[in-house]
Design a protein around this motif. Structure first.
Motif, short mmCIF file in Angstrom:
data_model
loop_
_atom_site.label_atom_id
_atom_site.label_comp_id
_atom_site.label_asym_id
_atom_site.label_seq_id
_atom_site.Cartn_x
_atom_site.Cartn_y
_atom_site.Cartn_z
N VAL A 133 0.93 -1.15 -0.16
CA VAL A 133 0.04 -0.10 0.08
C VAL A 133 0.89 1.13 -0.09
O VAL A 133 1.70 1.52 0.99
N ILE A 134 0.77 2.15 -1.47
CA ILE A 134 1.49 3.28 -0.93
C ILE A 134 0.76 4.35 -0.40
O ILE A 134 -0.16 4.89 -1.16
N GLY A 135 1.38 4.95 0.60
CA GLY A 135 0.83 6.28 1.08
C GLY A 135 0.14 6.05 2.64
O GLY A 135 -0.95 5.07 2.48
N GLY A 164 -1.67 8.03 4.82
CA GLY A 164 -2.57 8.77 4.92
C GLY A 164 -3.85 8.01 5.64
O GLY A 164 -3.68 6.70 5.81
N VAL A 165 -5.02 8.58 6.06
CA VAL A 165 -6.10 8.01 6.66
C VAL A 165 -6.84 6.56 5.69
O VAL A 165 -6.84 5.67 6.17
N VAL A 166 -6.63 6.80 4.40
CA VAL A 166 -7.28 5.84 3.69
C VAL A 166 -6.26 5.00 3.41
O VAL A 166 -6.59 3.59 3.39
N ASP A 205 5.46 4.92 3.25
CA ASP A 205 5.23 6.32 3.15
C ASP A 205 6.25 7.11 3.18
O ASP A 205 7.40 6.74 3.58
N LYS A 206 6.61 8.24 2.25
CA LYS A 206 7.61 8.95 1.99
C LYS A 206 8.11 10.03 3.32
O LYS A 206 9.20 10.27 3.38
N ASN A 207 6.93 10.28 3.94
CA ASN A 207 7.23 11.07 5.03
C ASN A 207 7.82 10.38 6.44
O ASN A 207 7.89 9.22 6.24
N LEU A 265 -2.23 13.62 -2.74
CA LEU A 265 -1.80 14.58 -3.68
C LEU A 265 -0.97 13.89 -4.76
O LEU A 265 -0.69 14.70 -5.71
N HIS A 266 -0.37 13.05 -4.38
CA HIS A 266 0.74 12.38 -5.50
C HIS A 266 0.29 11.27 -6.05
O HIS A 266 1.10 10.51 -6.73
N SER A 267 -0.98 10.85 -6.03
CA SER A 267 -1.40 9.76 -6.53
C SER A 267 -1.42 9.54 -8.06
O SER A 267 -1.23 8.54 -8.90
N GLY A 269 -5.27 23.12 4.14
CA GLY A 269 -4.90 22.04 3.60
C GLY A 269 -5.24 21.90 2.01
O GLY A 269 -5.79 22.85 1.68
N ILE A 270 -4.88 20.88 1.24
CA ILE A 270 -4.91 20.85 -0.16
C ILE A 270 -5.54 19.84 -0.56
O ILE A 270 -5.28 18.46 -0.28
N ARG A 271 -6.57 20.07 -1.41
CA ARG A 271 -7.51 19.10 -1.97
C ARG A 271 -6.88 18.33 -3.23
O ARG A 271 -6.85 19.19 -3.89
N PRO A 311 -15.58 13.43 0.72
CA PRO A 311 -15.62 12.93 2.01
C PRO A 311 -15.01 11.69 2.03
O PRO A 311 -15.02 10.79 2.77
N GLY A 312 -13.27 11.81 1.88
CA GLY A 312 -12.50 10.66 1.92
C GLY A 312 -12.15 10.07 3.54
O GLY A 312 -12.08 8.85 3.59
N LEU A 313 -12.15 11.47 4.11
CA LEU A 313 -11.98 10.69 5.91
C LEU A 313 -12.92 9.80 6.21
O LEU A 313 -12.98 8.93 6.79
N THR A 314 -14.20 10.41 5.98
CA THR A 314 -15.59 9.90 6.49
C THR A 314 -15.55 8.18 5.68
O THR A 314 -16.06 7.09 6.26
C1 LIG Z 1 -9.31 21.26 3.47
C2 LIG Z 1 -9.97 19.95 3.38
C3 LIG Z 1 -10.99 19.70 4.47
C4 LIG Z 1 -11.37 18.25 4.55
N1 LIG Z 1 -12.40 17.80 5.17
C5 LIG Z 1 -12.88 16.70 5.30
C6 LIG Z 1 -13.87 16.47 6.24
O1 LIG Z 1 -14.48 17.22 7.00
N2 LIG Z 1 -14.42 15.19 6.08
C7 LIG Z 1 -14.18 14.14 5.31
O2 LIG Z 1 -14.53 13.06 5.30
N3 LIG Z 1 -12.88 14.36 4.26
C8 LIG Z 1 -12.66 15.65 4.44
N4 LIG Z 1 -11.53 16.10 3.57
C9 LIG Z 1 -11.12 14.80 2.91
C10 LIG Z 1 -9.93 13.93 3.67
O3 LIG Z 1 -8.84 14.69 4.34
C11 LIG Z 1 -9.22 13.16 2.75
O4 LIG Z 1 -10.08 12.42 1.59
C12 LIG Z 1 -8.15 12.07 3.11
O5 LIG Z 1 -7.33 12.83 4.35
C13 LIG Z 1 -7.28 11.48 2.07
O6 LIG Z 1 -6.47 10.65 2.80
P1 LIG Z 1 -5.42 9.75 1.73
O7 LIG Z 1 -4.67 8.77 2.78
O8 LIG Z 1 -6.04 9.46 0.50
O9 LIG Z 1 -4.57 11.16 1.53
P2 LIG Z 1 -3.25 11.62 2.27
O10 LIG Z 1 -3.63 11.85 3.84
O11 LIG Z 1 -2.69 12.70 1.42
O12 LIG Z 1 -2.08 10.53 2.33
C14 LIG Z 1 -1.30 10.24 1.07
C15 LIG Z 1 0.06 9.72 1.43
O13 LIG Z 1 0.56 9.35 0.45
C16 LIG Z 1 2.19 9.64 0.64
N5 LIG Z 1 2.86 9.37 -0.80
C17 LIG Z 1 2.50 10.12 -1.52
N6 LIG Z 1 3.63 9.93 -2.75
C18 LIG Z 1 4.25 8.89 -2.05
C19 LIG Z 1 5.23 7.98 -2.73
N7 LIG Z 1 5.67 8.16 -3.86
N8 LIG Z 1 5.90 7.03 -1.95
C20 LIG Z 1 5.46 6.88 -0.76
N9 LIG Z 1 4.55 7.64 0.03
C21 LIG Z 1 3.86 8.63 -0.73
C22 LIG Z 1 2.19 10.89 1.32
O14 LIG Z 1 3.39 11.11 2.19
C23 LIG Z 1 1.00 10.93 2.25
O15 LIG Z 1 1.20 10.49 3.49
C24 LIG Z 1 -10.81 17.21 3.61
C25 LIG Z 1 -9.74 17.64 2.91
C26 LIG Z 1 -9.25 18.76 2.56
C27 LIG Z 1 -8.17 19.23 1.94
#
Ligand SMILES: Cc1cc2nc3c(=O)[nH]c(=O)nc-3n(C[C@H](O)[C@H](O)[C@H](O)COP(=O)(O)OP(=O)(O)OC[C@H]3O[C@@H](n4cnc5c(N)ncnc54)[C@H](O)[C@@H]3O)c2cc1C
Length: 433
Positions: A28-30, A32-34, A54-56, A235-237, A384-386, A416-419
């Motif tokens: 699994v690459i990344g 974050g919460v997903v 994760d890269k961080n 953001l890097h998907s 935050g960045i969408r 609503p990715g977190l939810t």
């Molecule tokens: C301003 C804002 C408000 C929001 N409010 C809500 C809300 O209230 N309720 C809700 O349900 N959703 C909300 N969301 C959406 C929600 O935050 C996201 O959908 C969710 O956090 C996405 O999680 P993720 O794991 O997909 O991505 P991320 O949290 O971005 O995780 C991706 C990870 O991938 C890693 N990564 C990237 N490239 C590589 C690589 N090449 N190698 C290794 N690792 C890598 C990164 O370091 C990062 O840690 C909001 C979003 C924003 C921007």
């Protein structure tokens, strides 16, 4: 190399013999919460190894820790969209998980507040739609939404101005850091590994099966062979997706629509007659747009006891500059909408966004539903960045969650990715097994 976490279940092989150092069933690459939810789900299956990278230097440092922390009910999106289906399912799963494992959360409820006739018509239609889409369940036996008139609103929230409000009793807030810590711990309890500071640099589909994935780590480059790869890089998907190289194959067999979109026909694309020595990327690249949202803190006592939203934009670029409460009961406003070029720049420009004139215009927007807010009580807080598939002014885009031959691509996982995170994990498991 020194992985930061336990190394059990990993088969080590000689580089010279097989061209990779580690072999796993699920990569699994990344984190974050997903990605954490997916890794936890796949690790819990048992019988196969799961590696989350994760890269961080810590999990959940990007979008997952820069959002509103709202557990949405799934009211706004088109009925057949993944956003609706996974949000509705994820809402229920989120409350269950939080209760079972004591993750701090509160089913605080939300109002969507209308100011004029067209807003009221929108709210009435939204309420009818919610009745159709949101099933009553044992946990949520009441109506998914209901409407309040001006007097009823005033009795409950004297500071809120509006002609009518749609109440969403299923909306809540969650401690996203607590949630991510739980998912990380459970992934490891199930035998999965989380490896940090580990950046994926390429992905090659092997004609013999599986994927070869080179990564950079502080100890130097490493190559992992994975039977399945899940791109959850937020953001890097798009960059991770664009790294994918397939052994040479007729361009007709794989098209951008089938691979980037949710098209089952991709499952049937013939992979016969591959040339295992020649790799190419047969797909046009995927491109995400970065849409920054700034939050504004409020220095004062909270004026309300539930979340207050205006009626959203028509194309759902954002849900409007809304009022959320955190679990400590503090009010904050946002996020606004600003398309940017840099997915790494979370800074707040105090000469523009944080300036007096900007605070004034933000407070004017908020005053439409909370008239007593003064710009002098607001301060620029965080951003935050969408990760958006839709550029400025473009119509609604759904999540992309697509599987082909062991590669699962997730893109555009904005709100609503977190939810939806736990339901996305369930969906990914169903796609793979
Ligand atoms: C301003 C804002 C408000 C929001 N409010 C809500 C809300 O209230 N309720 C809700 O349900 N959703 C909300 N969301 C959406 C929600 O935050 C996201 O959908 C969710 O956090 C996405 O999680 P993720 O794991 O997909 O991505 P991320 O949290 O971005 O995780 C991706 C990870 O991938 C890693 N990564 C990237 N490239 C590589 C690589 N090449 N190698 C290794 N690792 C890598 C990164 O370091 C990062 O840690 C909001 C979003 C924003 C921007």
């Amino acid at each position: 190399m020194a992985w930061k976490t336990r190394q059990r279940k990993r088969q080590l092989s000689s580089i010279a013999a097989v061209d990779y150092e580690y072999e796993v069933d699920h990569l699994v690459i990344g984190a974050g919460v997903v990605g954490l939810a997916i890794a936890e789900r796949l690790a819990a299956r048992g019988g196969g190894s799961t590696l989350l990278v994760d890269k961080n230097a810590a999990a959940g440092q990007e979008t997952s820790s820069r959002n509103s922390e709202v557990i949405h009910a799934g009211l706004y999106y088109p009925p057949d969209s993944l956003k609706t289906k996974l949000c509705v399912r994820g809402n229920e799963m989120m409350y269950d998980l939080c209760e079972r494992y004591n993750v701090n959360h509160q089913q605080i409820t939300k109002w969507v507040v209308g100011q004029n006739e067209s807003d009221i018509e929108y709210l009435e239609n939204l309420s009818k739609k919610a009745d159709r889409l949101l099933p009553r369940t044992k946990r949520m036996p009441g109506p998914p939404t209901y409407l309040l008139n001006q007097e009823e609103m005033r009795a409950l929230e004297p500071f809120v101005k509006g002609r009518a409000a749609l109440v969403s009793p299923r909306t809540g807030i969650v401690d996203v850091h607590g949630l991510m810590q739980l998912l990380e711990a459970r992934t490891q309890d199930h035998g999965g590994d989380l490896v940090l500071q580990c950046e994926v640099k390429g992905i090659q589909k092997l004609a013999s099966g599986g994927f070869k994935v080179p990564m950079d780590t502080p100890a130097g480059p490493v190559v992992v062979k994975a039977a399945t790869v899940i791109n959850s890089a937020g953001l890097h998907s798009d960059k991770v997706y664009n790294m994918l190289q397939w052994p040479s194959v007729s361009p007709k067999a794989i098209t951008a629509d089938t691979m980037a979109g949710d098209d089952a026909s991709m499952k049937d694309a013939s992979l016969a007659n591959l040339d295992p020595t020649h790799f190419e990327s047969p797909l046009p690249p995927l491109k995400l747009h970065y849409c920054k949202g700034h939050y504004y803190g409020y220095s004062g006592k909270a004026l309300v006891s539930r979340l207050i939203y205006p009626v959203p934009d028509k194309n759902l670029t954002s849900l409007g500059t809304h009022l959320t409460l955190d679990l400590a009961g503090r009010m904050r406003f946002g996020p606004d909408v600003l398309y940017v070029d840099d997915p790494h720049d979370y800074s707040i420009d105090l000469s523009t966004v944080g300036s007096k004139s900007s605070m004034k215009s933000v407070s004017q927007v908020i005053q439409t539903y909370l008239p007593s807010i003064k710009s002098s009580s607001l301060y620029a807080d965080y951003a935050g960045i969408r990760p958006k598939l839709a550029g400025p002014g473009e119509p609604f885009r759904d999540f992309i969650i697509h599987h082909h031959d062991g590669f699962v691509n997730l893109a555009g996982i904005e709100s609503p990715g977190l939810t939806s995170s736990l339901a996305i994990a369930e969906h990914v498991e169903t796609l793979l097994y």
